[in-house]
Design a protein around this motif. Structure first.
Motif, PDB file in Angstrom:
ATOM      1  N   GLY A  56      13.655  -5.650   3.016  1.00  0.00           N
ATOM      2  CA  GLY A  56      12.723  -6.665   2.537  1.00  0.00           C
ATOM      3  C   GLY A  56      11.325  -6.094   2.344  1.00  0.00           C
ATOM      4  N   PHE A  57      10.884  -5.264   3.280  1.00  0.00           N
ATOM      5  CA  PHE A  57       9.580  -4.593   3.150  1.00  0.00           C
ATOM      6  C   PHE A  57       9.577  -3.686   1.915  1.00  0.00           C
ATOM      7  N   GLN A  58      10.685  -2.986   1.695  1.00  0.00           N
ATOM      8  CA  GLN A  58      10.762  -2.064   0.555  1.00  0.00           C
ATOM      9  C   GLN A  58      10.599  -2.814  -0.770  1.00  0.00           C
ATOM     10  N   VAL A  59      11.234  -3.983  -0.874  1.00  0.00           N
ATOM     11  CA  VAL A  59      11.136  -4.766  -2.111  1.00  0.00           C
ATOM     12  C   VAL A  59       9.714  -5.296  -2.283  1.00  0.00           C
ATOM     13  N   ILE A  60       9.094  -5.746  -1.204  1.00  0.00           N
ATOM     14  CA  ILE A  60       7.696  -6.196  -1.284  1.00  0.00           C
ATOM     15  C   ILE A  60       6.814  -5.040  -1.760  1.00  0.00           C
ATOM     16  N   ASP A  61       7.044  -3.843  -1.241  1.00  0.00           N
ATOM     17  CA  ASP A  61       6.270  -2.685  -1.665  1.00  0.00           C
ATOM     18  C   ASP A  61       6.459  -2.413  -3.161  1.00  0.00           C
ATOM     19  N   ARG A  62       7.680  -2.577  -3.677  1.00  0.00           N
ATOM     20  CA  ARG A  62       7.936  -2.394  -5.114  1.00  0.00           C
ATOM     21  C   ARG A  62       7.166  -3.415  -5.939  1.00  0.00           C
ATOM     22  N   LEU A  63       7.214  -4.674  -5.490  1.00  0.00           N
ATOM     23  CA  LEU A  63       6.489  -5.733  -6.198  1.00  0.00           C
ATOM     24  C   LEU A  63       4.982  -5.459  -6.179  1.00  0.00           C
ATOM     25  N   ALA A  64       4.463  -5.075  -5.023  1.00  0.00           N
ATOM     26  CA  ALA A  64       3.030  -4.797  -4.893  1.00  0.00           C
ATOM     27  C   ALA A  64       2.617  -3.658  -5.831  1.00  0.00           C
ATOM     28  N   SER A  65       3.427  -2.618  -5.889  1.00  0.00           N
ATOM     29  CA  SER A  65       3.126  -1.485  -6.750  1.00  0.00           C
ATOM     30  C   SER A  65       3.186  -1.870  -8.230  1.00  0.00           C
ATOM     31  N   LYS A  66       4.256  -2.531  -8.621  1.00  0.00           N
ATOM     32  CA  LYS A  66       4.449  -2.886 -10.032  1.00  0.00           C
ATOM     33  C   LYS A  66       3.378  -3.836 -10.549  1.00  0.00           C
ATOM     34  N   TYR A  67       2.966  -4.777  -9.703  1.00  0.00           N
ATOM     35  CA  TYR A  67       2.016  -5.806 -10.139  1.00  0.00           C
ATOM     36  C   TYR A  67       0.603  -5.582  -9.600  1.00  0.00           C
ATOM     37  N   HIS A  68       0.346  -4.389  -9.069  1.00  0.00           N
ATOM     38  CA  HIS A  68      -0.992  -3.981  -8.617  1.00  0.00           C
ATOM     39  C   HIS A  68      -1.589  -4.976  -7.614  1.00  0.00           C
ATOM     40  N   ILE A  69      -0.802  -5.276  -6.599  1.00  0.00           N
ATOM     41  CA  ILE A  69      -1.227  -6.185  -5.541  1.00  0.00           C
ATOM     42  C   ILE A  69      -1.515  -5.353  -4.290  1.00  0.00           C
ATOM     43  N   ASP A  70      -2.759  -5.419  -3.823  1.00  0.00           N
ATOM     44  CA  ASP A  70      -3.143  -4.683  -2.617  1.00  0.00           C
ATOM     45  C   ASP A  70      -2.597  -5.386  -1.387  1.00  0.00           C
ATOM     46  N   MET A  71      -1.826  -4.649  -0.619  1.00  0.00           N
ATOM     47  CA  MET A  71      -1.260  -5.170   0.633  1.00  0.00           C
ATOM     48  C   MET A  71      -2.158  -4.710   1.783  1.00  0.00           C
ATOM     49  N   ASN A  72      -3.356  -5.277   1.834  1.00  0.00           N
ATOM     50  CA  ASN A  72      -4.321  -4.787   2.813  1.00  0.00           C
ATOM     51  C   ASN A  72      -4.947  -5.885   3.660  1.00  0.00           C
TER      52      ASN A  72
END
Length: 186
Positions: A22-38
């Motif tokens: 689940g974390f891996q998919v969130i990381d893919r979404l964040a990367s693809k859509y330029h969402i900072d997970m900070n």
């Protein structure tokens, strides 16, 4: 606002384990859509952004898997979203072959402790989910040891492709609804 949670366990010890898909998919979404997970809030690492025109909050609970519902409940309450229509969870499933996806609009926990806790905290089983197959536990293995283990050999490539497909499925759920995504990805 649409809350999208990917389940996993916090800490480098658990990175890229079966339980952390689940974390891996969130990381893919964040990367693809330029969402900072900070952002750290709701007992999670979060990022706010837009996926295919839909405002989203990406959530990686930091409560450990079995207490994921605590984090999800905080986010759902804070943003006043309806779990049945504005929430989505992504998690590992040992009943599916590695890399296979299964999208559902509702369902039981199916033995998954993270989902059990979310159902407990939300008070409903009716919420969309993307299940990512990690393969069945081999005979003689302890379940906890298996899901906290890492992918081996050909599984790694299968899972990399699955993370991309799961991210595409999430985007389709947001734009066209879970029924269309179920037809296209199940």
């Amino acid at each position: 606002m649409y809350v999208i949670a990917g389940l996993g366990n916090p800490g480098s010890k658990y990175e890229k384990t079966r339980h952390n898909v689940g974390f891996q998919v969130i990381d893919r979404l964040a990367s693809k859509y330029h969402i900072d997970m900070n952002t750290k809030k709701h007992k999670a690492i979060c990022g706010t952004g837009v996926i295919e025109g839909v405002k989203v909050l990406l959530v990686k609970p930091q409560t450990f898997m079995n207490l994921s519902g605590e984090s999800i409940r905080e986010a759902v309450d804070f943003y006043k979203v309806d779990p049945e229509t504005e929430f989505l969870v992504i998690y590992d499933d040992i009943s599916l072959a590695p890399g296979h996806l299964r999208i559902r609009k509702k369902g039981s926990a199916g033995g998954h402790n993270g989902i059990k806790n979310i159902i407990l905290h939300l008070g409903t089983q009716v919420f969309p989910r993307v299940r990512v197959g990690v393969g069945e536990k081999p005979e003689g293995y302890d379940l906890a040891d298996y899901v906290l283990g890492h992918f081996q050999g050909d599984e790694k490539k299968l899972m990399e492709e699955a993370y991309d497909r799961a991210a595409a499925a999430v985007a389709e759920i947001l734009t066209d609804g879970p029924d269309k995504a179920m037809n296209d990805f199940n």
